[in-house]
Design a protein around this motif. Structure first.
Motif, PDB file in Angstrom:
ATOM      1  N   UNK A   1     -30.925 -71.800 -54.570  1.00  0.00           N
ATOM      2  CA  UNK A   1     -30.127 -70.569 -54.515  1.00  0.00           C
ATOM      3  C   UNK A   1     -30.307 -69.880 -53.164  1.00  0.00           C
ATOM      4  N   UNK A   2     -31.530 -69.809 -52.680  1.00  0.00           N
ATOM      5  CA  UNK A   2     -31.796 -69.172 -51.392  1.00  0.00           C
ATOM      6  C   UNK A   2     -31.100 -69.936 -50.271  1.00  0.00           C
ATOM      7  N   UNK A   3     -31.198 -71.255 -50.299  1.00  0.00           N
ATOM      8  CA  UNK A   3     -30.541 -72.082 -49.284  1.00  0.00           C
ATOM      9  C   UNK A   3     -29.024 -71.868 -49.319  1.00  0.00           C
ATOM     10  N   UNK A   4     -28.438 -71.876 -50.500  1.00  0.00           N
ATOM     11  CA  UNK A   4     -26.993 -71.663 -50.634  1.00  0.00           C
ATOM     12  C   UNK A   4     -26.591 -70.283 -50.102  1.00  0.00           C
ATOM     13  N   UNK A   5     -27.396 -69.261 -50.386  1.00  0.00           N
ATOM     14  CA  UNK A   5     -27.106 -67.914 -49.901  1.00  0.00           C
ATOM     15  C   UNK A   5     -27.193 -67.851 -48.376  1.00  0.00           C
ATOM     16  N   UNK A   6     -28.191 -68.511 -47.787  1.00  0.00           N
ATOM     17  CA  UNK A   6     -28.334 -68.525 -46.334  1.00  0.00           C
ATOM     18  C   UNK A   6     -27.160 -69.250 -45.673  1.00  0.00           C
ATOM     19  N   UNK A   7     -26.757 -70.374 -46.236  1.00  0.00           N
ATOM     20  CA  UNK A   7     -25.610 -71.110 -45.701  1.00  0.00           C
ATOM     21  C   UNK A   7     -24.346 -70.261 -45.832  1.00  0.00           C
ATOM     22  N   UNK A   8     -24.192 -69.546 -46.919  1.00  0.00           N
ATOM     23  CA  UNK A   8     -23.024 -68.677 -47.108  1.00  0.00           C
ATOM     24  C   UNK A   8     -22.997 -67.574 -46.048  1.00  0.00           C
ATOM     25  N   UNK A   9     -24.148 -67.048 -45.682  1.00  0.00           N
ATOM     26  CA  UNK A   9     -24.214 -66.035 -44.628  1.00  0.00           C
ATOM     27  C   UNK A   9     -23.761 -66.632 -43.300  1.00  0.00           C
ATOM     28  N   UNK A  10     -24.234 -67.825 -42.979  1.00  0.00           N
ATOM     29  CA  UNK A  10     -23.819 -68.475 -41.731  1.00  0.00           C
ATOM     30  C   UNK A  10     -22.312 -68.756 -41.769  1.00  0.00           C
ATOM     31  N   UNK A  11     -21.795 -69.172 -42.917  1.00  0.00           N
ATOM     32  CA  UNK A  11     -20.356 -69.413 -43.027  1.00  0.00           C
ATOM     33  C   UNK A  11     -19.563 -68.123 -42.832  1.00  0.00           C
ATOM     34  N   UNK A  12     -20.044 -67.021 -43.379  1.00  0.00           N
ATOM     35  CA  UNK A  12     -19.385 -65.724 -43.183  1.00  0.00           C
ATOM     36  C   UNK A  12     -19.430 -65.303 -41.721  1.00  0.00           C
TER      37      UNK A  12
END
Length: 163
Positions: A24-35
């Protein structure tokens, strides 16, 4: 790296993944980079082409930025999230290793270049934002954009000076 046997490292690996928190943390971090990538593509559309988000192994999430000036020199900037250090970085990259080595040698006298050792993947790596506050995306984004605007201008000006 640990001297433990592969099987014992697998047990530790399994334990880390068992709660689901790391995924979940990894997915959230990747989502931040995508944003951030989306906001970079919008904000810098007249200055840089912005590539899609790429994933390192589990160590880096990044995207490339390039303008005509950099492209003509076979260079690009990378906006990098370093998962191990939990920080955002800007890297100057060469299209091939020989380009990286040539620019590393050329730029050795700049504040960003380690004169002793060239980084594995870049000419130089600059910390853009350490200790980011992930709970306030707007503030995080503004800090990153502010730092990027200043750094990208300084990097391109330095490259021009070393022509």
């Amino acid at each position: 790296m640990s001297d433990a046997s592969f099987n014992s490292r697998i047990s530790a690996y399994k334990a880390i993944f068992s709660s689901g928190e790391i995924q979940k943390t990894y997915q959230d971090l990747v989502a931040i980079v995508q944003s951030l990538r989306t906001s970079f593509a919008t904000e810098y559309k007249d200055q840089f082409s912005v590539a899609n988000v790429l994933h390192g192994y589990i160590d880096f999430t990044y995207f490339y930025l390039q303008n005509e000036f950099l492209k003509n020199r076979k260079l690009k900037l990378a906006f990098v999230f370093n998962h191990q250090k939990i920080q955002f970085e800007i890297w100057l990259l060469g299209q091939k290793k020989d380009v990286q080595l040539a620019y590393w040698k050329k730029l050795k006298s700049t504040k960003w270049v380690n004169e002793e050792v060239m980084p594995e993947y870049a000419i130089f790596e600059i910390v853009l934002l350490s200790n980011p506050d992930f709970n306030n995306f707007d503030s995080l984004s503004e800090s990153i954009h502010s730092g990027y605007r200043s750094l990208s201008r300084e990097i391109c000006n330095t490259l021009e000076d070393y022509e």
